[in-house]
Scaffold this active site. Structure first.
Site, PDB file in Angstrom:
ATOM      1  CG  PHE A  40      -1.771   1.181   1.427  1.00 47.84           C
ATOM      2  CD1 PHE A  40      -2.958   1.291   0.724  1.00 47.84           C
ATOM      3  CD2 PHE A  40      -1.413   2.198   2.309  1.00 47.84           C
ATOM      4  CE1 PHE A  40      -3.792   2.390   0.901  1.00 47.84           C
ATOM      5  CE2 PHE A  40      -2.230   3.300   2.490  1.00 47.84           C
ATOM      6  CZ  PHE A  40      -3.425   3.397   1.782  1.00 47.84           C
TER       7      PHE A  40
ATOM      8  CB  SER B 236       1.924  13.316  10.041  1.00 43.79           C
ATOM      9  OG  SER B 236       2.703  12.476  10.872  1.00 43.79           O
TER      10      SER B 236
ATOM     11  CG  ASN C 241      -9.797   5.082  10.865  1.00 41.46           C
ATOM     12  OD1 ASN C 241      -8.899   5.730  11.407  1.00 41.46           O
ATOM     13  ND2 ASN C 241     -10.850   5.652  10.316  1.00 41.46           N
TER      14      ASN C 241
ATOM     15  N   GLY D 113      -6.174  -0.625   9.927  1.00 38.84           N
ATOM     16  CA  GLY D 113      -4.772  -0.993  10.068  1.00 38.84           C
ATOM     17  C   GLY D 113      -4.207  -0.687  11.437  1.00 38.84           C
TER      18      GLY D 113
ATOM     19  CD1 TRP E 275      12.832  -6.367  35.387  1.00 35.46           C
ATOM     20  CD2 TRP E 275      11.340  -7.511  34.190  1.00 35.46           C
ATOM     21  NE1 TRP E 275      11.616  -5.755  35.564  1.00 35.46           N
ATOM     22  CE2 TRP E 275      10.672  -6.436  34.844  1.00 35.46           C
ATOM     23  CE3 TRP E 275      10.587  -8.359  33.374  1.00 35.46           C
ATOM     24  CZ2 TRP E 275       9.300  -6.204  34.700  1.00 35.46           C
ATOM     25  CZ3 TRP E 275       9.215  -8.134  33.233  1.00 35.46           C
ATOM     26  CH2 TRP E 275       8.586  -7.067  33.889  1.00 35.46           C
TER      27      TRP E 275
ATOM     28  CD  GLU F 138      -0.855   0.398   9.188  1.00 32.96           C
ATOM     29  OE1 GLU F 138      -2.058   0.493   9.522  1.00 32.96           O
ATOM     30  OE2 GLU F 138      -0.335  -0.654   8.771  1.00 32.96           O
TER      31      GLU F 138
END
Length: 414
Positions: free
Chosen positions: A154, A163, A271, A273, A368, A394
């Site tokens: 895509f 953005s 949305n 994705g 840890w 995304e």
């Protein structure tokens, strides 16, 4: 007297609620926990978990080191039906529901988030767009192939539009019964392997973003080239390249959906994705956690295992709680999507929280593990590197927060 009257409706409501609760407890009303799965969903979860352990895990370190997906593994992903989970079986898909697809992503990500990225982006963006919008001819020609033969990509982002995605400059000019595409796409996942691409290009700049149209482009079309793979911090086996379109002639019948609706399709599919990215991040966090817990229970310091220290127990409990909360958020968003409910806010929240939780969980797991957690001999450092992308692709975390804030304002002003 007035006070009594105002209380009566509340008493009535409480009585009805108690009756409903009684029916629910007796089993006459079946309201299931959010994490309950159907037989098909559970079967797929178990199948993918087994596949990931047996087929992916032995290849993880090699693929990460070589920055390349194993070809044999990719073939097995297709052979096992993981590349067309939601697609119609008529076109080689499995015909499963949306949550099943998300479960597949989480289970793959527990072992290798790079493989999860390959499957998720291919499926939730390209397969679903073609499945939902494609004509019968387009599905027969392209959907079958991308469910059974080769990956797909895509392509929305560009060097100057990240953005601000709808400020894209890739143009499509009409020429008879073809369109001539020119431009550059950037950060395109799976593009090193893909044979089919959904390219967003503006076919009518006079209309601004409403001129953006989706085109199906084949890898071997003249003038279309895929650049070199980016060297990335994490999910290294997942190929990310630039695309160059130099007078690429695309037949008019390769327009996907309606002319000028590319912006709407992109917003809608992204949305969905974002729920996939949330699932990927939950899997990444859970994978790191699962790899670390045995060490905490076995490693001894000061005469007892590390896990027995109260300070450690509090940290572990906190991370486990946050992973579970993030999982509930993406399950909820997925179920809302399946039921035709608005889910944009919930998807943004799930992606934002899951990416934050994954970063926190993987950092803690490295901590840890101590010194060995800083080496490539253990998987924690890879999970740590892989999770960072969750806050970026995304839609960055800031974009998710902007979306959430905008929708909250709309809710409270209505």
């Amino acid at each position: 007297m007035n006070r009594l009257i105002t209380k009566l409706p509340i008493r009535s409501m409480m009585g009805a609620a108690l009756k409903n609760q009684s029916r629910m407890m007796s089993g006459s009303v079946g309201i299931k926990p959010l994490l309950s799965l159907t037989e098909d969903e559970l079967a797929m979860k178990e199948t993918v978990a087994k596949f990931a352990q047996e087929q992916i895990k032995p290849l993880v370190a090699k693929m990460d080191e070589e920055h390349k997906m194993d070809e044999g593994l990719v073939r097995k992903l297709f052979e096992n039906g993981f590349m067309g989970i939601e697609a119609d079986p008529e076109y080689g898909g499995s015909g499963c529901n949306f949550l099943t697809m998300m479960i597949v992503v989480e289970e793959l990500s527990k072992v290798d988030p790079a493989v999860a990225a390959l499957v998720d982006i291919h499926s939730t963006l390209v397969v679903n767009l073609l499945n939902d919008l494609g004509t019968k001819a387009q599905k027969e020609k392209y959907l079958t192939k991308i469910c059974t033969e080769h990956t797909a990509s895509f392509a929305l982002s560009e060097p100057s539009s990240g953005s601000d995605a709808f400020a894209l400059k890739t143009a499509a000019k009409k020429d008879g019964n073809h369109y001539i595409l020119n431009g550059t796409k950037m950060w395109i996942s799976n593009s090193d392997l893909s044979g089919t691409f959904i390219i967003m290009a503006n076919a009518d700049p006079s209309k601004g973003y409403k001129g953006i149209t989706a085109f199906i482009v084949e890898r071997d079309m003249e003038g279309f080239t895929v650049g070199k793979k980016e060297k990335k911090l994490g999910i290294c086996a997942s190929g990310t390249c630039m695309l160059h379109l130099d007078n690429v002639r695309v037949p008019e019948e390769n327009i996907l959906g309606e002319f000028g609706k590319g912006y709407a399709y992109s917003a809608s599919i992204l949305n969905e994705g974002r729920i996939g990215i949330a699932a990927q991040m939950v899997g990444c966090a859970q994978g790191a956690f699962d790899a670390t817990m045995p060490y905490l229970l076995e490693r001894k310091q000061f005469g007892k295992e590390i896990y027995s220290f109260q300070g450690m127990q509090y940290q572990v409990a906190e991370v486990a709680s946050e992973i579970e909360a993030a999982r509930l958020m993406y399950y909820n968003a997925a179920r809302m999507k399946e039921n035709g409910m608005p889910f944009t806010k919930e998807a943004a929240m799930a992606k934002y929280i899951a990416s934050e939780v994954a970063q926190k969980a993987t950092v803690r797991c490295v901590d840890w593990m101590g010194g060995v957690g800083f080496t490539k001999d253990f998987p924690q450092e890879k999970f740590y590197r892989d999770c960072k992308i969750g806050a970026i692709y995304e839609g960055t975390s800031n974009m998710q927060l902007s979306t959430i804030a905008k929708l909250l304002r709309k809710e409270y002003e209505s």
